[in-house]
Structures are given as C-alpha cells and as structure tokens.
Scaffold this motif. Structure first.
Motif, mmCIF file in Angstrom:
data_model
loop_
_atom_site.group_PDB
_atom_site.id
_atom_site.type_symbol
_atom_site.label_atom_id
_atom_site.label_comp_id
_atom_site.label_asym_id
_atom_site.label_seq_id
_atom_site.Cartn_x
_atom_site.Cartn_y
_atom_site.Cartn_z
ATOM 1 N N ASP A 1 1.641 -1.123 -0.082
ATOM 2 C CA ASP A 1 -0.748 -0.103 0.271
ATOM 3 C C ASP A 1 0.467 1.400 -0.102
ATOM 4 O O ASP A 1 1.279 1.793 0.866
ATOM 5 N N PRO A 2 1.443 1.703 -1.473
ATOM 6 C CA PRO A 2 2.157 2.958 -1.809
ATOM 7 C C PRO A 2 1.239 4.216 -1.106
ATOM 8 O O PRO A 2 2.136 5.159 0.290
ATOM 9 N N ALA A 3 -0.033 3.777 -0.125
ATOM 10 C CA ALA A 3 -0.558 5.454 0.575
ATOM 11 C C ALA A 3 -0.103 5.032 2.072
ATOM 12 O O ALA A 3 -0.486 6.067 2.280
ATOM 13 N N ALA A 4 -0.043 4.187 2.670
ATOM 14 C CA ALA A 4 0.781 4.671 3.376
ATOM 15 C C ALA A 4 1.663 5.352 3.607
ATOM 16 O O ALA A 4 2.229 6.094 4.892
ATOM 17 N N LEU A 5 2.665 5.376 2.709
ATOM 18 C CA LEU A 5 3.423 6.809 2.901
ATOM 19 C C LEU A 5 2.517 7.959 2.766
ATOM 20 O O LEU A 5 2.030 8.264 1.231
ATOM 21 N N VAL A 6 3.074 9.215 2.603
ATOM 22 C CA VAL A 6 2.208 10.263 2.836
ATOM 23 C C VAL A 6 3.625 11.406 2.260
ATOM 24 O O VAL A 6 4.540 11.981 2.953
ATOM 25 N N PRO A 7 3.778 12.312 1.226
ATOM 26 C CA PRO A 7 4.845 12.962 0.798
ATOM 27 C C PRO A 7 4.426 14.113 2.044
ATOM 28 O O PRO A 7 4.131 14.541 2.291
ATOM 29 N N PHE A 8 6.325 14.583 2.256
ATOM 30 C CA PHE A 8 6.342 14.987 3.080
ATOM 31 C C PHE A 8 7.113 16.010 2.579
ATOM 32 O O PHE A 8 7.517 17.876 2.920
ATOM 33 N N ALA A 9 8.578 15.884 1.771
ATOM 34 C CA ALA A 9 9.718 16.532 2.138
ATOM 35 C C ALA A 9 10.086 16.593 0.438
ATOM 36 O O ALA A 9 10.531 14.728 0.657
ATOM 37 N N ARG A 10 11.231 17.203 -0.330
ATOM 38 C CA ARG A 10 12.141 17.019 -1.523
ATOM 39 C C ARG A 10 13.467 17.276 -0.836
ATOM 40 O O ARG A 10 14.002 18.714 -1.582
ATOM 41 N N TRP A 11 14.396 16.948 -0.812
ATOM 42 C CA TRP A 11 15.976 17.719 -0.503
ATOM 43 C C TRP A 11 17.534 17.220 -1.678
ATOM 44 O O TRP A 11 17.133 15.929 -2.066
ATOM 45 N N LEU A 12 17.333 18.185 -1.921
ATOM 46 C CA LEU A 12 18.666 17.991 -3.033
ATOM 47 C C LEU A 12 20.402 19.293 -3.337
ATOM 48 O O LEU A 12 19.969 20.361 -3.635
ATOM 49 N N PRO A 13 20.640 18.430 -2.438
ATOM 50 C CA PRO A 13 21.862 19.311 -1.878
ATOM 51 C C PRO A 13 22.510 19.762 -2.932
ATOM 52 O O PRO A 13 22.620 19.343 -3.679
ATOM 53 N N HIS A 14 23.588 20.997 -3.381
ATOM 54 C CA HIS A 14 23.639 22.257 -4.118
ATOM 55 C C HIS A 14 25.130 21.061 -4.290
ATOM 56 O O HIS A 14 26.046 20.685 -3.566
ATOM 57 N N GLN A 15 25.170 21.013 -5.771
ATOM 58 C CA GLN A 15 26.795 20.036 -6.280
ATOM 59 C C GLN A 15 28.139 20.519 -6.066
ATOM 60 O O GLN A 15 27.597 21.480 -5.780
ATOM 61 N N GLY A 16 29.045 19.513 -5.325
ATOM 62 C CA GLY A 16 30.113 20.009 -5.162
ATOM 63 C C GLY A 16 30.444 20.444 -3.677
ATOM 64 O O GLY A 16 31.377 20.643 -3.309
ATOM 65 N N VAL A 17 29.105 19.851 -3.024
ATOM 66 C CA VAL A 17 29.686 20.208 -1.141
ATOM 67 C C VAL A 17 30.144 19.227 -0.879
ATOM 68 O O VAL A 17 30.224 18.524 0.499
ATOM 69 N N ALA A 18 29.828 17.940 -1.751
ATOM 70 C CA ALA A 18 30.148 16.035 -1.764
ATOM 71 C C ALA A 18 30.948 15.872 -2.378
ATOM 72 O O ALA A 18 29.895 15.859 -3.407
ATOM 73 N N HIS A 19 31.271 14.550 -1.981
ATOM 74 C CA HIS A 19 31.880 13.408 -2.658
ATOM 75 C C HIS A 19 30.167 12.500 -3.788
ATOM 76 O O HIS A 19 30.357 12.272 -4.630
ATOM 77 N N ARG A 20 29.510 12.755 -2.889
ATOM 78 C CA ARG A 20 27.775 11.867 -3.217
ATOM 79 C C ARG A 20 27.196 12.702 -3.201
ATOM 80 O O ARG A 20 26.622 13.296 -2.390
ATOM 81 N N ILE A 21 26.217 13.069 -3.908
ATOM 82 C CA ILE A 21 24.571 14.144 -3.841
ATOM 83 C C ILE A 21 23.488 12.983 -3.761
ATOM 84 O O ILE A 21 23.342 12.578 -4.712
ATOM 85 N N PHE A 22 22.698 13.033 -2.398
ATOM 86 C CA PHE A 22 21.567 12.448 -2.777
ATOM 87 C C PHE A 22 20.064 13.189 -3.132
ATOM 88 O O PHE A 22 19.982 14.358 -2.624
ATOM 89 N N ASP A 23 19.316 12.926 -3.496
ATOM 90 C CA ASP A 23 18.451 13.546 -4.598
ATOM 91 C C ASP A 23 17.324 13.122 -3.227
ATOM 92 O O ASP A 23 16.424 11.470 -3.983
ATOM 93 N N THR A 24 16.703 13.476 -1.976
ATOM 94 C CA THR A 24 16.138 12.960 -1.098
ATOM 95 C C THR A 24 14.629 12.840 -1.219
ATOM 96 O O THR A 24 14.658 14.092 -0.825
ATOM 97 N N ARG A 25 13.289 11.781 -1.070
ATOM 98 C CA ARG A 25 11.948 12.436 -0.786
ATOM 99 C C ARG A 25 12.051 12.486 0.656
ATOM 100 O O ARG A 25 12.574 10.856 0.639
ATOM 101 N N PHE A 26 11.424 12.777 1.378
ATOM 102 C CA PHE A 26 11.253 12.394 2.769
ATOM 103 C C PHE A 26 9.342 12.513 2.432
ATOM 104 O O PHE A 26 8.346 12.738 2.025
ATOM 105 N N TYR A 27 9.177 11.037 3.259
ATOM 106 C CA TYR A 27 7.600 10.621 3.193
ATOM 107 C C TYR A 27 7.419 10.697 4.836
ATOM 108 O O TYR A 27 8.537 10.011 5.590
ATOM 109 N N LEU A 28 5.587 10.434 5.375
ATOM 110 C CA LEU A 28 5.475 10.340 6.571
ATOM 111 C C LEU A 28 4.982 9.321 6.737
ATOM 112 O O LEU A 28 4.323 9.131 5.534
ATOM 113 N N ALA A 29 4.769 8.142 7.841
ATOM 114 C CA ALA A 29 4.247 7.059 8.121
ATOM 115 C C ALA A 29 3.783 6.886 9.517
ATOM 116 O O ALA A 29 4.997 7.400 10.265
#
Length: 247
Positions: A115-143
């Motif tokens: 049931d994907p509806a058990a997760l509620v979209p909350f935020a999405r974070w994408l750090p500026h490129q160049g601040v780390a050796h890897r950049i994560f485009d992260t979606r946050f969900y509530l449950a």
C-alpha cells in the motif's frame, strides 16, 4: 556532468509512534561512525533507490519515480530497523535477511499487498553539487507505526543504535552535544516539532508544496548562513554556516 556528481535518487521515512501523554515519537537511527555519508549522525531510516525498487514500480500505475522512492523508503526501513510499513509480511526477519542479500523487493513481498498510500509525501531535498563526494536527491515521507508491530531492531551494520524520541527531545539532545545531526535532519525535526499528532503532520504536508529544497550560502549581518526557501513549512530557514553539519 561527472558521474560522481550525478544526483542519486534516495528516500527516507519518518515513522510516527503516537503517545497518549505527549507529542508523537519518531524512529531515529544513529549511523555507524565508519559510514562515509553522515557517519555518526542521527537520521531517519532510508537510503538510495535501487534497481529492484524501480523494477517493482514499473509494474504498477502512477509516477514511477515517486513509487520507486516509496518502495526504497519501505525497503530500507525494513533493512535498517526491522519495521515494515505499508506491507504485512508473515516472516519479517526472513524478509529482512532476503533484502540484505539483495533479493528484489518484489520477490520478497510476493503474495503480500503493498500500500504505497501508507506513505505521505513530506519534502524533497537535493544539496548543492560540489558540497560532497556524493549528492542524494532525497524524498521524505511520513508514515504511522502500527500498534502491536514487532519492536524495531538495529541492523548492527550501517547503524549503531536506534531509538524512539519526540522531535523536540532529539533537537534538545543535539543542542546538548549528545548526538550529531546533519543540516537537513535538523531542519526537518524543527518542522516536525510543530506537530502534536501524525494527523497534524499530514495536514501540514498537504498544505505545502513539495518543492525540491537546495540550500544555498548567503551572508547575513556579515556571517555566512546556510539557507533554505521560505514558505515550505519550515520554522527555521537559515543557520550560521559554521554551525551546520553538511554530511
């Protein structure tokens, strides 16, 4: 763009446990100190979207990127904390071991409804490129954690401990120097500390756009600050750069 700077799709899950005598508690993990990303910091369970998550999403209707991220959030929470959200698994420990052995999510939950509806979209974070050796485009969900579900259990690999704590208590622990906290986790806990229930958090999530947040540096009163946009529900939108832990 160099491969190592290409944003990596990822997802994280904020799991709420309601309390009758206070604000809800959130499931937090402390990352193992040896981990390259956020080593030793407290975080929500989560991780990168893998090929099995995308394959599962491709067989279901809806936005494939969003669904793959929901799958990743659920899979990672099973792996890291032994907590299954949105799916009933008759043998959770066996499912957890199979996921650790890289068995695709679709095979692990075969025969069980997801049931994907058990997760509620909350935020999405994408750090500026160049601040780390890897950049994560992260979606946050509530449950919401289901009463009577098996108690969470740390994996002992990527994470050294887990605990339930209100957002305010976790922030207080960080202020007291008891835990380390990266910039996105702190900003999200400050927002989550505004809510007295899971329903309050869901209402707030639905009242604000899920715009991708890319922090930037801005000089304020002669001091460099790490900033995020206004109007997305966050009560604190800037922190002195020297005090911000950026993973």
């Amino acid at each position: 763009m160099p491969e190592d700077l290409t944003p990596i799709p990822a997802a994280t899950l904020v799991v709420f446990r309601e309390r009758g005598d206070g604000p809800p508690e959130l499931l937090m993990l402390e990352r193992s100190a040896a981990m390259r990303f956020a080593g030793g910091a407290v975080v929500f369970p989560g991780g990168r979207v893998d090929a099995g998550d995308r394959a599962f999403a491709a067989t279901h209707p809806g936005d494939p990127d969003d669904l793959a991220a929901r799958v990743a959030a659920v899979r990672e929470t099973i792996e890291e904390a032994g907590v299954a959200i949105g799916v009933d698994l008759p043998d959770l420990p066996a499912a957890r071991r199979a996921l650790y052995d890289d068995t695709p999510f679709g095979e692990v939950i075969a025969g069980a409804a997801f049931d994907p509806a058990a997760l509620v979209p909350f935020a999405r974070w994408l750090p500026h490129q160049g601040v780390a050796h890897r950049i994560f485009d992260t979606r946050f969900y509530l449950a919401r954690w289901r009463d009577g579900a098996p108690d969470p259990a740390v994996d002992g690999n990527e994470n050294s401990q887990l605990f339930w704590s209100s957002a305010r208590a976790t922030l207080a622990a960080a202020d007291a120097g008891k835990v380390r906290m990266i910039f996105p986790t702190r900003r999200n806990l400050e927002r989550l500390a505004l809510f007295n229930s899971f329903e309050d958090a869901v209402a707030d999530a639905r009242a604000h756009p899920i715009d991708t947040i890319t922090p930037w540096i801005e000089v304020r009163d002669g001091v460099d600050h790490l900033c995020i946009p206004e109007g997305l529900g966050y009560p604190v939108t800037a922190q002195p750069l020297g005090a911000a832990l950026r993973a």
